[in-house]
Design a protein around this motif. Structure first.
Motif, PDB file in Angstrom:
ATOM      1  N   ALA A   1       0.823  -1.204   0.000  1.00  0.00           N
ATOM      2  CA  ALA A   1       0.000   0.000   0.000  1.00  0.00           C
ATOM      3  C   ALA A   1       0.857   1.253   0.000  1.00  0.00           C
ATOM      4  N   LEU A   2       2.033   1.150   0.608  1.00  0.00           N
ATOM      5  CA  LEU A   2       2.962   2.279   0.622  1.00  0.00           C
ATOM      6  C   LEU A   2       3.344   2.697  -0.793  1.00  0.00           C
ATOM      7  N   ILE A   3       3.297   1.739  -1.719  1.00  0.00           N
ATOM      8  CA  ILE A   3       3.627   2.058  -3.112  1.00  0.00           C
ATOM      9  C   ILE A   3       2.704   3.140  -3.654  1.00  0.00           C
ATOM     10  N   GLY A   4       1.415   3.082  -3.266  1.00  0.00           N
ATOM     11  CA  GLY A   4       0.483   4.112  -3.722  1.00  0.00           C
ATOM     12  C   GLY A   4       0.862   5.491  -3.237  1.00  0.00           C
ATOM     13  N   LEU A   5       1.298   5.570  -2.007  1.00  0.00           N
ATOM     14  CA  LEU A   5       1.734   6.852  -1.469  1.00  0.00           C
ATOM     15  C   LEU A   5       3.015   7.318  -2.148  1.00  0.00           C
ATOM     16  N   LEU A   6       3.915   6.391  -2.389  1.00  0.00           N
ATOM     17  CA  LEU A   6       5.177   6.764  -3.037  1.00  0.00           C
ATOM     18  C   LEU A   6       4.944   7.177  -4.492  1.00  0.00           C
ATOM     19  N   ALA A   7       3.924   6.595  -5.115  1.00  0.00           N
ATOM     20  CA  ALA A   7       3.569   7.011  -6.476  1.00  0.00           C
ATOM     21  C   ALA A   7       3.214   8.493  -6.498  1.00  0.00           C
ATOM     22  N   SER A   8       2.386   8.901  -5.543  1.00  0.00           N
ATOM     23  CA  SER A   8       1.988  10.304  -5.497  1.00  0.00           C
ATOM     24  C   SER A   8       3.148  11.198  -5.100  1.00  0.00           C
ATOM     25  N   LEU A   9       4.013  10.681  -4.254  1.00  0.00           N
ATOM     26  CA  LEU A   9       5.179  11.459  -3.879  1.00  0.00           C
ATOM     27  C   LEU A   9       6.019  11.783  -5.109  1.00  0.00           C
ATOM     28  N   MET A  10       6.176  10.798  -5.976  1.00  0.00           N
ATOM     29  CA  MET A  10       6.920  11.022  -7.223  1.00  0.00           C
ATOM     30  C   MET A  10       6.196  12.029  -8.113  1.00  0.00           C
ATOM     31  N   GLY A  11       4.882  11.829  -8.287  1.00  0.00           N
ATOM     32  CA  GLY A  11       4.126  12.684  -9.203  1.00  0.00           C
ATOM     33  C   GLY A  11       3.999  14.111  -8.743  1.00  0.00           C
ATOM     34  N   ILE A  12       3.723  14.326  -7.459  1.00  0.00           N
ATOM     35  CA  ILE A  12       3.530  15.686  -6.971  1.00  0.00           C
ATOM     36  C   ILE A  12       4.853  16.423  -6.846  1.00  0.00           C
ATOM     37  N   MET A  13       5.919  15.702  -6.514  1.00  0.00           N
ATOM     38  CA  MET A  13       7.233  16.346  -6.491  1.00  0.00           C
ATOM     39  C   MET A  13       7.613  16.810  -7.899  1.00  0.00           C
TER      40      MET A  13
END
Length: 512
Positions: A317-329
């Motif tokens: 599930a952390l992958i979903g959060l890290l996905a957004s971290l990449m995209g929003i950064m």
């Protein structure tokens, strides 16, 4: 005619300086994305909202209030993405929202909108870092019994994703596709397992007791109809970030075609995943528990799986959060890059490295976000979680940027009627007006919620400081970046990457 040696020229209340030899060469981006890379970027930027953050709205309005808020925002995001798709196709520049408003409302309007997006994306990145740290620590504790302080996780996550984003646009888009697909799969698996295990209970959606002190409170709306206003900012978490697509225009192979198409597919994807989480996660935990959870999806897995299995799924599930971290950064890096390339922010923020990525802007935005998390957490503690407060800062910036972009769409339809529009919004002015009205309502919801008043005051102070700085210094040092050239040419100089960055310089400075 002005002497060709002139180094500064005043236009419309601001002054433009010559870019100088090598200026744009040191600020170059690389075209790396097709339609699926852009789809991945849009989904990745948003998907963390399905994992954490959205659920606070149930605490304010109950499941029924949150469901109505979700429906309203589906309408808003259709109007918004159709409208920005039209503007992005016409203005294939990294500036995105700033570019649209600069053309419609002049330099001050461009700065107001661009700053709102800076606030949105820097704060959103901080929120994702906060929730990612919480998820990672929960998984680590369940597996090993070890726990790390929040500030350590925040430092690790910022450092890791600055490195990934600075490594090159191709890596960013490829990573976005992979993690978006994995994140969607996790949400679908959660839904299937929750239903198959019998953990989902329809009655749990309504277990939040009606507030006896609120007129009109019911099982469907336990805090009354007015609480929907407070749920709207949290319901935005299902979609917030999808509007970043225009920021990838100078890194897209065919922005006029692919940005609107990617936005259409991403929006549909996010509606489906949002509905799965809204119904099933709440039905597993119950509305009361969902509204108070910091890790609702992890808590949902833990409700029907043994702790060790839940820990493994938490890592997934952390992958979903890290996905957004990449995209929003990615988004705040390009937003700050475009505003600094034009001179609204200090120009050194727009420098790019060998990988042709704005690494300076990435680092500065991370430092600001990290400090915001540390300060807010220290001031509020457990009684006022840093993630929830910074989330509302992000939403405040977002809805202001949305409103100003829709106003820009309406103005540009009249102001630049002959500008090339390779894609036109199927909802036209209706889409822009509807999105603007709903954005204004969400904005009011933030203003009327006393819990986050101090956060909003802090952002108003930031606006005042930036505007004063621009009035005194920045407006005398603008550069003819692609966004500025499009605005000054009335929409005729649409793609400086193809037409040459100096096409407008001779006209502005009066060179023969």
């Amino acid at each position: 005619m002005t002497n060709p040696s002139t180094t500064s020229q005043k236009v419309a209340g601001v002054s433009y300086a010559r870019a100088g030899e090598g200026y744009f060469e040191k600020r170059t981006l690389k075209r790396s994305a097709g339609v699926w890379g852009l789809w991945g970027l849009a989904v990745a930027a948003v998907i963390s909202g399905d994992f954490s953050g959205w659920n606070f709205g149930i605490g304010f309005a109950g499941f029924g209030g949150m469901l109505i808020a979700f429906a309203l925002l589906v309408l808003m995001y259709y109007g918004l993405t159709f409208s920005i798709g039209e503007m992005a196709a016409a203005m294939p520049h990294t500036g995105g929202a700033y570019s649209f408003s600069r053309s419609a409302m002049g330099p001050w309007g461009g700065l107001a909108t661009g700053l709102a997006e800076t606030i949105e994306y820097v704060a959103t990145t901080a929120v994702v870092v906060y929730f990612s740290g919480a998820y990672a620590d929960q998984a680590l504790y369940l597996l090993t019994g070890v726990s790390l302080p929040g500030w350590v996780w925040w430092l690790i996550l910022y450092a890791l994703f600055i490195g990934l984003n600075a490594a090159g646009a191709a890596i960013s888009f490829g990573f976005a596709i992979v993690v978006s697909v994995i994140s969607i799969a996790i949400i679908v698996i959660f839904g299937v397992m929750a239903l198959a295990s019998g953990a989902f209970d329809w009655s749990s959606l309504w277990d939040k007791a009606p507030n006896p002190d609120i007129a009109g409170a019911s099982v469907f709306l336990p805090e009354g109809f007015g609480a929907i206003l407070f749920a709207l900012p949290f319901a935005m978490w299902f979609f917030l970030g999808i509007e970043e697509l225009p920021l990838a225009a100078e890194e897209s192979r065919n922005p006029a075609r692919d940005i609107p198409r990617a936005g259409l597919w991403a929006r549909g994807t996010l509606i489906v995943t949002g509905l799965i989480v809204l119904f099933i996660n709440t039905g597993v935990l119950g509305a009361e528990a969902t509204g108070a959870s910091l890790e609702p999806l992890l808590d949902g897995f833990k409700a029907f799986l043994p702790p060790q299995a839940a820990a493994i799924l938490a890592l997934l599930a952390l992958i979903g959060l890290l996905a957004s971290l990449m995209g929003i950064m990615f988004a705040y890096g390009r937003n700050m890059y475009s505003l600094s390339r034009a001179g609204y922010y200090p120009r050194w923020l727009s420098l790019t490295g060998k990988a042709q990525t704005p690494w300076v802007a990435l680092v500065v935005g991370a430092v600001i976000g990290y400090l915001a998390l540390v300060v807010v957490q220290a001031a509020g503690g457990d009684a006022s979680p840093a993630g929830a407060i910074v989330l509302n800062i992000a939403v405040w910036g977002a809805v202001l940027a949305y409103f100003l972009q829709m106003v820009s769409f309406i103005i540009l339809r009249k102001k630049f009627p002959n500008a090339a529009r390779p894609y036109k919004s199927p909802w036209g002015l209706f889409g822009a007006y509807s999105a603007a009205i709903i954005a204004a309502i969400v904005f009011l919801g933030l203003l009327f919620n006393p819990t986050y008043l101090l956060a909003i005051v802090a952002i108003i102070v930031v606006y005042a400081v930036i505007f004063v700085g621009f009035a005194v210094y920045g407006r005398h040092r603008l550069v003819l970046s692609p966004e500025e050239e499009y605005a000054l040419s009335g929409g005729t100089h649409g793609n400086p990457q193809q037409e040459g960055y100096d096409a407008m310089e001779g006209e502005v400075f009066g060179d023969k």
